[in-house]
Write a protein that holds these residues in place. Structure first.
Motif, PDB file in Angstrom:
ATOM      1  N   THR A   1       0.554  -0.889   0.007  1.00 20.44           N
ATOM      2  CA  THR A   1      -0.201   0.187   0.054  1.00 20.44           C
ATOM      3  C   THR A   1       1.020   1.130  -0.130  1.00 20.44           C
ATOM      4  OG1 THR A   1      -1.854  -1.306   1.235  1.00 20.44           O
ATOM      5  CG2 THR A   1      -2.011   1.266   0.977  1.00 20.44           C
ATOM      6  N   PRO A   2       0.605   2.091  -0.794  1.00 15.55           N
ATOM      7  CA  PRO A   2       1.672   3.389  -0.968  1.00 15.55           C
ATOM      8  C   PRO A   2       1.597   4.646   0.489  1.00 15.55           C
ATOM      9  CG  PRO A   2       0.228   3.289  -2.532  1.00 15.55           C
ATOM     10  CD  PRO A   2      -0.137   2.412  -1.828  1.00 15.55           C
ATOM     11  N   VAL A   3       2.602   4.534   0.711  1.00 12.44           N
ATOM     12  CA  VAL A   3       2.751   5.626   2.397  1.00 12.44           C
ATOM     13  C   VAL A   3       2.315   6.780   2.043  1.00 12.44           C
ATOM     14  CG1 VAL A   3       4.700   4.038   3.070  1.00 12.44           C
ATOM     15  CG2 VAL A   3       4.705   5.792   1.710  1.00 12.44           C
ATOM     16  N   PRO A   4       1.342   7.254   2.363  1.00 13.95           N
ATOM     17  CA  PRO A   4       1.292   9.062   2.183  1.00 13.95           C
ATOM     18  C   PRO A   4       2.239   9.712   3.247  1.00 13.95           C
ATOM     19  CG  PRO A   4       0.042   8.035   4.330  1.00 13.95           C
ATOM     20  CD  PRO A   4       1.019   7.408   4.091  1.00 13.95           C
TER      21      PRO A   4
ATOM     22  N   GLU B   1      21.642  -9.373  10.795  1.00  9.76           N
ATOM     23  CA  GLU B   1      21.690 -10.302   9.715  1.00  9.76           C
ATOM     24  C   GLU B   1      21.252 -10.409   8.628  1.00  9.76           C
ATOM     25  OE1 GLU B   1      18.867 -12.576  11.930  1.00  9.76           O
ATOM     26  OE2 GLU B   1      19.810 -13.964  12.826  1.00  9.76           O
ATOM     27  N   TRP B   2      21.611 -11.278   7.508  1.00 13.73           N
ATOM     28  CA  TRP B   2      21.159 -10.827   6.077  1.00 13.73           C
ATOM     29  C   TRP B   2      19.634 -10.810   6.270  1.00 13.73           C
ATOM     30  CZ3 TRP B   2      24.315 -10.387   1.977  1.00 13.73           C
ATOM     31  CH2 TRP B   2      25.414 -10.574   2.249  1.00 13.73           C
ATOM     32  N   GLY B   3      18.969  -9.708   4.953  1.00 15.92           N
ATOM     33  CA  GLY B   3      17.508  -9.136   5.024  1.00 15.92           C
ATOM     34  C   GLY B   3      17.105 -10.818   4.256  1.00 15.92           C
ATOM     35  N   PRO B   4      15.874 -10.899   4.416  1.00 11.03           N
ATOM     36  CA  PRO B   4      15.130 -11.807   3.604  1.00 11.03           C
ATOM     37  C   PRO B   4      14.585 -11.128   2.687  1.00 11.03           C
ATOM     38  CG  PRO B   4      13.755 -10.259   4.922  1.00 11.03           C
ATOM     39  CD  PRO B   4      14.922  -9.955   6.018  1.00 11.03           C
ATOM     40  N   THR B   5      14.322 -11.943   0.865  1.00 14.03           N
ATOM     41  CA  THR B   5      14.371 -11.244   0.038  1.00 14.03           C
ATOM     42  C   THR B   5      12.493 -11.582  -0.274  1.00 14.03           C
ATOM     43  OG1 THR B   5      16.237 -12.912  -1.215  1.00 14.03           O
ATOM     44  CG2 THR B   5      14.454 -12.095  -2.888  1.00 14.03           C
ATOM     45  N   TRP B   6      13.080  -9.915  -0.393  1.00 18.50           N
ATOM     46  CA  TRP B   6      10.808  -9.808  -0.610  1.00 18.50           C
ATOM     47  C   TRP B   6      10.508  -9.497  -1.788  1.00 18.50           C
ATOM     48  CZ3 TRP B   6       9.043 -10.212   4.156  1.00 18.50           C
ATOM     49  CH2 TRP B   6      10.082  -9.469   4.788  1.00 18.50           C
ATOM     50  N   HIS B   7       9.111 -10.570  -1.778  1.00 21.81           N
ATOM     51  CA  HIS B   7       7.902 -10.527  -2.848  1.00 21.81           C
ATOM     52  C   HIS B   7       8.571  -9.249  -3.759  1.00 21.81           C
ATOM     53  CE1 HIS B   7       4.379 -10.459  -5.814  1.00 21.81           C
ATOM     54  NE2 HIS B   7       4.797 -11.543  -5.449  1.00 21.81           N
ATOM     55  N   PRO B   8       8.435  -9.216  -5.107  1.00 23.68           N
ATOM     56  CA  PRO B   8       9.065  -7.863  -6.754  1.00 23.68           C
ATOM     57  C   PRO B   8       7.647  -6.762  -6.326  1.00 23.68           C
ATOM     58  CG  PRO B   8       8.947 -10.165  -7.475  1.00 23.68           C
ATOM     59  CD  PRO B   8       8.768 -10.652  -6.273  1.00 23.68           C
ATOM     60  N   GLU B   9       6.346  -7.264  -5.352  1.00 26.12           N
ATOM     61  CA  GLU B   9       5.447  -5.782  -5.625  1.00 26.12           C
ATOM     62  C   GLU B   9       5.972  -5.559  -3.648  1.00 26.12           C
ATOM     63  OE1 GLU B   9       1.128  -7.320  -5.846  1.00 26.12           O
ATOM     64  OE2 GLU B   9       1.827  -9.805  -7.230  1.00 26.12           O
TER      65      GLU B   9
ATOM     66  N   ILE C   1       9.187  -4.990  -2.765  1.00 23.86           N
ATOM     67  CA  ILE C   1      10.255  -4.075  -3.320  1.00 23.86           C
ATOM     68  C   ILE C   1       9.342  -2.789  -4.269  1.00 23.86           C
ATOM     69  CG2 ILE C   1      12.054  -4.187  -4.084  1.00 23.86           C
ATOM     70  CD1 ILE C   1      12.001  -5.377  -1.562  1.00 23.86           C
ATOM     71  N   ALA C   2       8.857  -3.600  -5.052  1.00 23.68           N
ATOM     72  CA  ALA C   2       8.343  -2.304  -6.087  1.00 23.68           C
ATOM     73  C   ALA C   2       7.452  -1.249  -5.766  1.00 23.68           C
ATOM     74  CB  ALA C   2       7.635  -2.862  -7.441  1.00 23.68           C
ATOM     75  N   SER C   3       6.657  -1.530  -4.436  1.00 21.02           N
ATOM     76  CA  SER C   3       5.912  -0.805  -3.761  1.00 21.02           C
ATOM     77  C   SER C   3       6.874   0.234  -2.889  1.00 21.02           C
ATOM     78  CB  SER C   3       5.054  -1.235  -2.806  1.00 21.02           C
ATOM     79  OG  SER C   3       4.087  -0.121  -1.912  1.00 21.02           O
ATOM     80  N   TYR C   4       8.026  -0.166  -2.245  1.00 20.56           N
ATOM     81  CA  TYR C   4       8.762   0.547  -1.496  1.00 20.56           C
ATOM     82  C   TYR C   4       9.300   2.013  -1.865  1.00 20.56           C
ATOM     83  CZ  TYR C   4      12.495   1.373   2.075  1.00 20.56           C
ATOM     84  OH  TYR C   4      13.022   1.837   3.182  1.00 20.56           O
ATOM     85  N   MET C   5      10.498   1.198  -3.450  1.00 22.23           N
ATOM     86  CA  MET C   5      11.215   1.572  -4.137  1.00 22.23           C
ATOM     87  C   MET C   5      10.163   2.809  -4.722  1.00 22.23           C
ATOM     88  SD  MET C   5      13.810   1.008  -3.546  1.00 22.23           S
ATOM     89  CE  MET C   5      14.184   2.864  -4.810  1.00 22.23           C
ATOM     90  N   ALA C   6       8.691   2.737  -4.917  1.00 28.49           N
ATOM     91  CA  ALA C   6       7.685   3.763  -5.840  1.00 28.49           C
ATOM     92  C   ALA C   6       7.270   4.915  -4.327  1.00 28.49           C
ATOM     93  CB  ALA C   6       6.158   3.259  -6.260  1.00 28.49           C
TER      94      ALA C   6
END
Length: 214
Positions: A165-168, A189-197, A199-204
């Protein structure tokens, strides 16, 4: 008493208008301070100085009456007033009215901006995630593993919805960052590999907020 409304200047004039009134006050105060009479019995010196005192006072009134639109501007306004009256124990009525109006205006603008940036959707997703997490916490896994697994599945779904969900605003971005990376960071620790959606939401989110803040 000045009429301190909640109306803010046009966006293009927000910073420039404030900078103009602050600069005018600083210049007037500097001239006043530099021209303090060396001989207080000299009527001409004292009269000229009183003119500068009046000019600086009017310039400060323009500062306090100016409808600021950011917390940084409000902090600067308070600092200028405090510097002018370092021994004052309270503000006068006009200053109080101006600062209250500033706080109300900024809060209203920020709330409106948050809603325009999807605040309601984020709040709904966050509430659903917190409720799902509470449901998991309320079920001892040792007593009812099936119920716990069902609740944990709902929690995972709610976490995915929240993460996509996009952050405001930046506070929500921090919460999303904690959800994605906080546990790994705390444990070193090493971070988990997240679902592409996710990561895409986070970068957006990052790109959108960076673009808004210039």
């Amino acid at each position: 008493m000045a009429n301190h409304t909640l109306n803010a200047p046009a966006a293009s004039a927000k910073a420039s208008g404030w900078n103009v009134v602050v600069s005018a006050y600083r210049n007037a105060a500097s001239e006043r301070n530099a021209a303090a009479p060396s001989d207080w019995k000299d009527a001409a010196q004292e009269s000229a100085w009183e003119i500068l005192v009046d000019r600086a006072s009017k310039a400060l009134s323009a500062v306090t009456a100016y409808p600021v639109t950011t917390l940084a501007q409000l902090a600067e306004k308070c600092e200028l007033v405090k510097a002018e009256y370092p021994d004052a124990m309270h503000l006068d009525g006009d200053d109080c009215a101006a600062i209250i109006a500033d706080v109300q205006r900024i809060a209203t603008d920020q709330h409106a901006a948050r809603l325009a940036n999807g605040g309601a959707a984020w709040d709904s997703a966050l509430a659903a995630y917190e409720a799902a997490q509470a449901a998991v916490d309320a079920i001892p896994i040792t007593e009812d593993e099936g119920a716990w697994n069902a609740a944990d599945t709902m929690r995972a779904d709610a976490a995915f919805t929240l993460a996509t969900t996009p952050v405001p605003d930046r506070a929500a971005l921090l919460l999303k960052s904690e959800q994605l990376f906080g546990e790994a960071a705390d444990r070193g620790e090493w971070g988990p590999t997240w679902h592409p959606e996710m990561i895409a939401s986070y970068m957006a989110d990052m790109r959108r907020l960076a673009a808004v803040e210039g």
